[in-house]
Design a protein around this motif. Structure first.
Motif, PDB file in Angstrom:
ATOM      1  N   GLN A  70      -9.587   4.451   7.014  1.00  0.00           N
ATOM      2  CA  GLN A  70      -8.907   3.256   6.521  1.00  0.00           C
ATOM      3  C   GLN A  70      -7.770   2.838   7.458  1.00  0.00           C
ATOM      4  N   LEU A  71      -6.993   3.804   7.930  1.00  0.00           N
ATOM      5  CA  LEU A  71      -5.893   3.481   8.840  1.00  0.00           C
ATOM      6  C   LEU A  71      -6.423   2.985  10.183  1.00  0.00           C
ATOM      7  N   GLY A  72      -7.515   3.578  10.654  1.00  0.00           N
ATOM      8  CA  GLY A  72      -8.134   3.112  11.896  1.00  0.00           C
ATOM      9  C   GLY A  72      -8.674   1.704  11.772  1.00  0.00           C
ATOM     10  N   THR A  73      -9.294   1.411  10.653  1.00  0.00           N
ATOM     11  CA  THR A  73      -9.817   0.067  10.403  1.00  0.00           C
ATOM     12  C   THR A  73      -8.684  -0.949  10.370  1.00  0.00           C
ATOM     13  N   ALA A  74      -7.582  -0.589   9.734  1.00  0.00           N
ATOM     14  CA  ALA A  74      -6.430  -1.495   9.673  1.00  0.00           C
ATOM     15  C   ALA A  74      -5.890  -1.778  11.068  1.00  0.00           C
ATOM     16  N   ALA A  75      -5.834  -0.760  11.922  1.00  0.00           N
ATOM     17  CA  ALA A  75      -5.356  -0.950  13.297  1.00  0.00           C
ATOM     18  C   ALA A  75      -6.289  -1.884  14.070  1.00  0.00           C
ATOM     19  N   GLU A  76      -7.595  -1.706  13.893  1.00  0.00           N
ATOM     20  CA  GLU A  76      -8.561  -2.584  14.562  1.00  0.00           C
ATOM     21  C   GLU A  76      -8.431  -4.021  14.072  1.00  0.00           C
ATOM     22  N   LEU A  77      -8.261  -4.190  12.770  1.00  0.00           N
ATOM     23  CA  LEU A  77      -8.094  -5.533  12.208  1.00  0.00           C
ATOM     24  C   LEU A  77      -6.819  -6.192  12.706  1.00  0.00           C
ATOM     25  N   LEU A 118     -10.940 -13.298   8.219  1.00  0.00           N
ATOM     26  CA  LEU A 118      -9.899 -12.404   8.712  1.00  0.00           C
ATOM     27  C   LEU A 118      -8.873 -12.127   7.614  1.00  0.00           C
ATOM     28  N   GLY A 119      -8.487 -13.164   6.900  1.00  0.00           N
ATOM     29  CA  GLY A 119      -7.529 -12.993   5.805  1.00  0.00           C
ATOM     30  C   GLY A 119      -8.048 -12.050   4.728  1.00  0.00           C
ATOM     31  N   HIS A 120      -9.307 -12.197   4.370  1.00  0.00           N
ATOM     32  CA  HIS A 120      -9.902 -11.307   3.363  1.00  0.00           C
ATOM     33  C   HIS A 120      -9.963  -9.863   3.871  1.00  0.00           C
ATOM     34  N   ALA A 121     -10.345  -9.693   5.132  1.00  0.00           N
ATOM     35  CA  ALA A 121     -10.420  -8.344   5.709  1.00  0.00           C
ATOM     36  C   ALA A 121      -9.034  -7.713   5.776  1.00  0.00           C
ATOM     37  N   LEU A 122      -8.037  -8.491   6.188  1.00  0.00           N
ATOM     38  CA  LEU A 122      -6.666  -7.977   6.249  1.00  0.00           C
ATOM     39  C   LEU A 122      -6.143  -7.643   4.856  1.00  0.00           C
ATOM     40  N   GLN A 159       1.475  22.428  -4.786  1.00  0.00           N
ATOM     41  CA  GLN A 159       0.700  23.073  -5.833  1.00  0.00           C
ATOM     42  C   GLN A 159       0.953  22.389  -7.176  1.00  0.00           C
ATOM     43  N   ASN A 160      -0.108  22.181  -7.929  1.00  0.00           N
ATOM     44  CA  ASN A 160      -0.078  21.554  -9.257  1.00  0.00           C
ATOM     45  C   ASN A 160       0.327  20.082  -9.227  1.00  0.00           C
ATOM     46  N   GLU A 161       0.223  19.415  -8.085  1.00  0.00           N
ATOM     47  CA  GLU A 161       0.523  17.989  -7.992  1.00  0.00           C
ATOM     48  C   GLU A 161      -0.776  17.195  -8.006  1.00  0.00           C
ATOM     49  N   MET A 162      -0.724  16.016  -8.563  1.00  0.00           N
ATOM     50  CA  MET A 162      -1.866  15.113  -8.554  1.00  0.00           C
ATOM     51  C   MET A 162      -1.824  14.313  -7.264  1.00  0.00           C
ATOM     52  N   ARG A 163      -2.954  14.182  -6.607  1.00  0.00           N
ATOM     53  CA  ARG A 163      -3.038  13.417  -5.372  1.00  0.00           C
ATOM     54  C   ARG A 163      -3.718  12.087  -5.657  1.00  0.00           C
ATOM     55  N   LEU A 164      -3.051  11.009  -5.266  1.00  0.00           N
ATOM     56  CA  LEU A 164      -3.649   9.685  -5.350  1.00  0.00           C
ATOM     57  C   LEU A 164      -4.717   9.598  -4.269  1.00  0.00           C
ATOM     58  N   LEU A 165      -5.953   9.337  -4.674  1.00  0.00           N
ATOM     59  CA  LEU A 165      -7.046   9.270  -3.716  1.00  0.00           C
ATOM     60  C   LEU A 165      -7.108   7.895  -3.054  1.00  0.00           C
ATOM     61  N   PRO A 166      -7.675   7.831  -1.858  1.00  0.00           N
ATOM     62  CA  PRO A 166      -7.676   6.567  -1.111  1.00  0.00           C
ATOM     63  C   PRO A 166      -8.760   5.580  -1.542  1.00  0.00           C
ATOM     64  N   TRP A 167      -9.294   5.754  -2.734  1.00  0.00           N
ATOM     65  CA  TRP A 167     -10.249   4.799  -3.277  1.00  0.00           C
ATOM     66  C   TRP A 167      -9.908   4.596  -4.749  1.00  0.00           C
ATOM     67  N   PRO A 168     -10.230   3.403  -5.261  1.00  0.00           N
ATOM     68  CA  PRO A 168      -9.932   3.156  -6.670  1.00  0.00           C
ATOM     69  C   PRO A 168     -10.949   3.828  -7.574  1.00  0.00           C
ATOM     70  N   GLY A 227      -7.895  -6.578   2.261  1.00  0.00           N
ATOM     71  CA  GLY A 227      -8.495  -5.304   1.874  1.00  0.00           C
ATOM     72  C   GLY A 227      -7.870  -4.132   2.609  1.00  0.00           C
ATOM     73  N   ALA A 228      -7.645  -4.308   3.916  1.00  0.00           N
ATOM     74  CA  ALA A 228      -7.047  -3.236   4.708  1.00  0.00           C
ATOM     75  C   ALA A 228      -5.611  -2.956   4.270  1.00  0.00           C
ATOM     76  N   LEU A 229      -4.878  -4.005   3.945  1.00  0.00           N
ATOM     77  CA  LEU A 229      -3.501  -3.822   3.492  1.00  0.00           C
ATOM     78  C   LEU A 229      -3.460  -3.061   2.164  1.00  0.00           C
ATOM     79  N   LYS A 230      -4.379  -3.354   1.269  1.00  0.00           N
ATOM     80  CA  LYS A 230      -4.458  -2.609   0.003  1.00  0.00           C
ATOM     81  C   LYS A 230      -4.721  -1.126   0.271  1.00  0.00           C
ATOM     82  N   ASP A 231      -5.659  -0.847   1.199  1.00  0.00           N
ATOM     83  CA  ASP A 231      -5.973   0.547   1.538  1.00  0.00           C
ATOM     84  C   ASP A 231      -4.771   1.259   2.144  1.00  0.00           C
ATOM     85  N   VAL A 232      -4.104   0.610   3.087  1.00  0.00           N
ATOM     86  CA  VAL A 232      -2.957   1.216   3.758  1.00  0.00           C
ATOM     87  C   VAL A 232      -1.815   1.435   2.771  1.00  0.00           C
TER      88      VAL A 232
END
Length: 98
Positions: free
Chosen positions: A42-49, A70-74, A4-13, A76-81
């Protein structure tokens, strides 16, 4: 997901790539559920990548374009994770006794 009363970091910028936070006392609210669902995707995408990376790196015929994509996709996924991990570690720390 947040205490309660905590700020949540959202999974998007937010604007300009800055962190975006949700202030809510209702963890079951629309935005909290949306953030939970996006984190799950995002976590599912990272696992697939990761699986794709293993296959591509084992392929001796993979060309530089495939490896670069592949490097670019990884990247992005690493930033999300990482954002999900930071958000969840903040939630865990907020729930610890002081």
């Amino acid at each position: 997901m947040t205490a309660q009363n905590e700020m949540r970091l959202l999974p998007w910028p937010g604007l300009d790539g800055k962190p975006c936070y949700l202030s809510t006392d209702d963890p079951g609210g629309y935005m909290s559920r949306l953030a939970d669902n996006i984190e799950s995707v995002q976590l599912g995408t990272a696992a697939e990548l990761l699986d794709m990376a293993s296959e591509t790196l084992d392929d001796e015929d993979a060309d530089s374009i495939e490896l670069r994509r592949l490097g670019h996709a990884l990247n992005g996924a690493l930033k999300d994770v990482l954002r999900v991990a930071v958000s969840r570690s903040h939630v865990l720390a907020a729930g610890e006794p002081h």
